[in-house]
Design a protein around this motif. Structure first.
Motif, PDB file in Angstrom:
ATOM      1  N   PRO A  87       0.822  -1.344   0.073  1.00  0.00           N
ATOM      2  CA  PRO A  87      -0.110   0.133  -0.037  1.00  0.00           C
ATOM      3  C   PRO A  87       0.651   1.430   0.107  1.00  0.00           C
ATOM      4  N   GLU A  88       1.837   1.241   0.674  1.00  0.00           N
ATOM      5  CA  GLU A  88       2.911   2.382   0.632  1.00  0.00           C
ATOM      6  C   GLU A  88       3.317   2.732  -0.764  1.00  0.00           C
ATOM      7  N   LYS A  89       3.698   1.809  -1.415  1.00  0.00           N
ATOM      8  CA  LYS A  89       4.305   2.047  -2.816  1.00  0.00           C
ATOM      9  C   LYS A  89       3.195   2.561  -3.682  1.00  0.00           C
ATOM     10  N   MET A  90       1.988   2.053  -3.340  1.00  0.00           N
ATOM     11  CA  MET A  90       0.907   2.499  -4.349  1.00  0.00           C
ATOM     12  C   MET A  90       0.567   3.984  -4.053  1.00  0.00           C
ATOM     13  N   LYS A  91       0.519   4.241  -2.420  1.00  0.00           N
ATOM     14  CA  LYS A  91       0.286   5.640  -2.028  1.00  0.00           C
ATOM     15  C   LYS A  91       1.306   6.790  -2.875  1.00  0.00           C
ATOM     16  N   LYS A  92       2.417   6.225  -2.920  1.00  0.00           N
ATOM     17  CA  LYS A  92       3.641   7.141  -3.279  1.00  0.00           C
ATOM     18  C   LYS A  92       3.369   7.353  -4.917  1.00  0.00           C
ATOM     19  N   ASN A  93       2.974   6.260  -5.639  1.00  0.00           N
ATOM     20  CA  ASN A  93       2.388   6.486  -7.189  1.00  0.00           C
ATOM     21  C   ASN A  93       1.328   7.283  -7.374  1.00  0.00           C
ATOM     22  N   LEU A  94       0.089   7.154  -6.613  1.00  0.00           N
ATOM     23  CA  LEU A  94      -0.841   7.896  -6.838  1.00  0.00           C
ATOM     24  C   LEU A  94      -0.573   9.497  -6.560  1.00  0.00           C
ATOM     25  N   THR A  95       0.160   9.580  -5.242  1.00  0.00           N
ATOM     26  CA  THR A  95       0.497  10.948  -4.909  1.00  0.00           C
ATOM     27  C   THR A  95       1.316  11.783  -5.849  1.00  0.00           C
ATOM     28  N   LYS A  96       2.368  10.975  -6.462  1.00  0.00           N
ATOM     29  CA  LYS A  96       3.341  11.580  -7.322  1.00  0.00           C
ATOM     30  C   LYS A  96       2.582  11.965  -8.636  1.00  0.00           C
ATOM     31  N   ARG A  97       1.579  11.289  -8.963  1.00  0.00           N
ATOM     32  CA  ARG A  97       0.774  11.609 -10.335  1.00  0.00           C
ATOM     33  C   ARG A  97      -0.022  12.650 -10.125  1.00  0.00           C
ATOM     34  N   ILE A  98      -0.880  12.676  -9.045  1.00  0.00           N
ATOM     35  CA  ILE A  98      -1.634  13.893  -8.675  1.00  0.00           C
ATOM     36  C   ILE A  98      -0.965  15.102  -8.517  1.00  0.00           C
ATOM     37  N   ARG A  99       0.204  15.217  -7.867  1.00  0.00           N
ATOM     38  CA  ARG A  99       1.008  16.216  -7.667  1.00  0.00           C
ATOM     39  C   ARG A  99       1.605  16.609  -9.053  1.00  0.00           C
ATOM     40  N   LYS A 100       2.025  16.043 -10.010  1.00  0.00           N
ATOM     41  CA  LYS A 100       2.442  16.328 -11.321  1.00  0.00           C
ATOM     42  C   LYS A 100       1.252  16.914 -12.148  1.00  0.00           C
ATOM     43  N   ALA A 101      -0.122  16.267 -12.144  1.00  0.00           N
ATOM     44  CA  ALA A 101      -1.193  16.832 -12.726  1.00  0.00           C
ATOM     45  C   ALA A 101      -1.526  18.361 -12.101  1.00  0.00           C
ATOM     46  N   LEU A 102      -1.386  18.548 -10.542  1.00  0.00           N
ATOM     47  CA  LEU A 102      -1.889  19.980 -10.506  1.00  0.00           C
ATOM     48  C   LEU A 102      -0.734  20.944  -9.965  1.00  0.00           C
ATOM     49  N   GLY A 103       0.403  20.541 -10.017  1.00  0.00           N
ATOM     50  CA  GLY A 103       1.448  21.441  -9.948  1.00  0.00           C
ATOM     51  C   GLY A 103       1.415  22.310  -8.472  1.00  0.00           C
ATOM     52  N   LYS A 104       1.721  23.436  -8.883  1.00  0.00           N
ATOM     53  CA  LYS A 104       1.688  24.381  -7.644  1.00  0.00           C
ATOM     54  C   LYS A 104       0.184  24.330  -6.858  1.00  0.00           C
ATOM     55  N   ASP A 105      -0.727  23.947  -7.472  1.00  0.00           N
ATOM     56  CA  ASP A 105      -2.406  23.777  -6.855  1.00  0.00           C
ATOM     57  C   ASP A 105      -2.364  22.601  -6.059  1.00  0.00           C
TER      58      ASP A 105
END
Length: 502
Positions: free
Chosen positions: A259-277
């Motif tokens: 689960p921790e690996k999946m959390k990191k993957n999902l978070t990374k993708r959302i962070r990339k999509a939203l940028g500064k937001d």
């Protein structure tokens, strides 16, 4: 035994994905058996006809939400509601199914008589007429939620002066242009509605009590569209379907095992999509991915609406509804002309039909699932409850195929009953399992009405399509549990087994 023949061999309840799938399988595998579909609505499609909110779409790809026997031919793999209805309409017309559908017919009760080996089904028509239909088999493709009543979280709208809507009953002529909208909820429906309304509304706010895990993917499957150009349609579809099945299975198991690996993957993708937001608190749920369904954001549409300032997400608890909006417990006030309560569904078993066996009411909560499609000691009845971690149609396909093979086995044996027999002694030896290992509210609220689930197959509703598909296809129909007989003979056989066990 009654000398009269039943009206039909198989009565299918519901003209949505499950019912249409069973009809198509019968046309191919059991062409000498009669069937009818009774549908309470005036159109086919089930969920896809009922839900009309802005942007309504599939939350999984159509190469797995589509049927195994009918390729999905649209360019977009994540499809809108009208495209899905077009797909279903084409199937029922090309395969001669539409003439078997009786619209405006609501099934209210069904009783199975063992001696005559038939169901007597009570139906109410849209003009108030009550009639009865007799059938050898009952196939419930009626879905999993209450069509009449969504989940009510008990909101008191007090002095709120605007419109209050639930996605399940969306008005056709809603004008939300230039208005402020608050969508209460954070599941797939809310994630769909928010970016769809953002184009016309002044501002759309998704009010979530807790964050939801999300992931973005393109609405178009580039590999699928490429394969369709170089391969026959059916071959390209089979390859894409299996690719997506394996990807779904891999993603789910990764989430459960790491689960921790999946959390990191999902978070990374959302962070990339939203940028500064990007705001970590807004997108970090207090549970692991796939403890609840992970929400799909096709083409990052929600994130794009947020970056454009047309939508936002607020986390908080509602204190009260006031004249011009929603007051949260931390004092925050969200202005609203329209409140959309995307707070979830209310589950229902067997389409809320009063099912009985030899006159005795059937309590499904006291029955064990058998191979995810039948129930212990209940003859000639099948049901579809799709996967929570994959597309609904995957289960609909394997259940339809399996029941058609059961029907053919019955014909070969000259039997008119098929029932998974579970004796008192055998049931006492079963280890019961949690039927749904999901923390979603609509699941937790409904566990008391759900059928039982054992740890060991076949007395369970699995959440592993790849395993189910293999076992349903390869295991023998005559497995020593599914008993075949005539009505009177099976009644005597079951009674003797139960007496011996006691």
């Amino acid at each position: 035994m009654s000398d009269t023949q039943p009206d039909i061999d198989v009565l299918i309840v519901g003209a949505g994905i499950s019912g249409i799938g069973m009809a198509a399988h019968m046309e191919k595998m059991c062409p000498d058996r009669s069937y009818a579909i009774v549908e309470r609505r005036e159109n086919l499609g089930g969920t896809w006809d009922l839900f009309r909110y802005p942007g309504v779409r599939s939350d999984s790809d159509m190469h797995t939400l589509g049927f195994v026997f009918e390729p999905w031919k649209h360019e977009k793999s994540i499809a809108d509601g009208p495209s899905i209805l077009e797909y279903l309409d084409r199937i029922v017309d090309e395969r001669g199914i539409r003439r078997h559908i009786r619209f405006g017919n609501t099934v209210t009760a069904a009783d199975f008589d063992t001696a005559s080996a038939r169901w007597t089904v009570t139906v109410e028509t849209s003009d108030g007429e009550r009639k009865r239909i007799t059938a050898r088999w009952l196939y419930l493709g009626s879905g999993y939620y209450d069509y009449d009543e969504p989940y009510d979280p008990g909101f008191d709208f007090g002095e709120f002066a605007g419109q209050v809507l639930h996605p399940q009953f969306w008005p056709e002529d809603l004008d939300y242009a230039g208005k402020k909208v608050v969508v209460v909820g954070s599941g797939a429906t809310a994630v769909t509605i928010v970016p769809s309304m953002a184009d016309k509304a002044a501002k759309v706010t998704m009010l979530q009590r807790t964050p939801t895990w999300m992931f973005s993917r393109p609405a178009k499957d580039r590999l699928a569209n490429f394969l369709r150009k170089i391969l026959p349609e059916e071959t390209a579809y089979r390859i894409t379907r299996w690719k997506n099945v394996k990807m779904q299975d891999f993603g789910f198991k990764l989430a459960r095992n790491k689960p921790e690996k999946m959390k990191k993957n999902l978070t990374k993708r959302i962070r990339k999509a939203l940028g500064k937001d990007y705001d970590a608190a807004t997108f970090t749920p207090p549970y692991d991915p796939w403890d609840q369904r992970v929400c799909l954001v096709p083409d990052a549409d929600l994130f794009e609406a947020m970056k454009a300032g047309k939508a936002d997400i607020v986390t908080g608890h509602i204190e009260r509804f006031e004249k011009g909006g929603v007051r949260l417990k931390d004092g925050t006030f969200l202005e609203a002309d329209i409140v959309v309560t995307a707070t979830g569904l209310k589950l229902a078993i067997a389409g809320k039909i009063a099912v009985s066996h030899d006159g005795a009411p059937v309590d499904f909560a006291q029955r064990y699932y058998y191979k995810g499609c039948m129930f212990s000691n209940l003859p000639n009845l099948a049901v579809v409850f799709g996967y929570l971690n994959a597309s609904w149609t995957l289960r609909a396909d394997i259940n339809s195929d399996y029941i058609c093979r059961v029907l053919n086995e019955m014909r070969a044996r000259d039997a008119n009953l098929a029932v998974p027999v579970l004796t008192v002694a055998d049931e006492a030896a079963l280890e019961e399992d949690d039927i749904f290992d999901f923390s979603s509210g609509y699941i937790q609220r409904s566990k008391d009405i759900m059928p039982k689930n054992a740890v060991e197959y076949p007395w369970r509703l699995n959440q592993e399509y790849v395993t189910d598909r293999k076992r349903m296809a390869s295991d023998p129909i005559d497995d020593g549990i599914l008993a075949f007989a005539s009505g009177n003979a099976l009644a005597a056989q079951a009674d003797s087994k139960l007496e011996a066990a006691e």
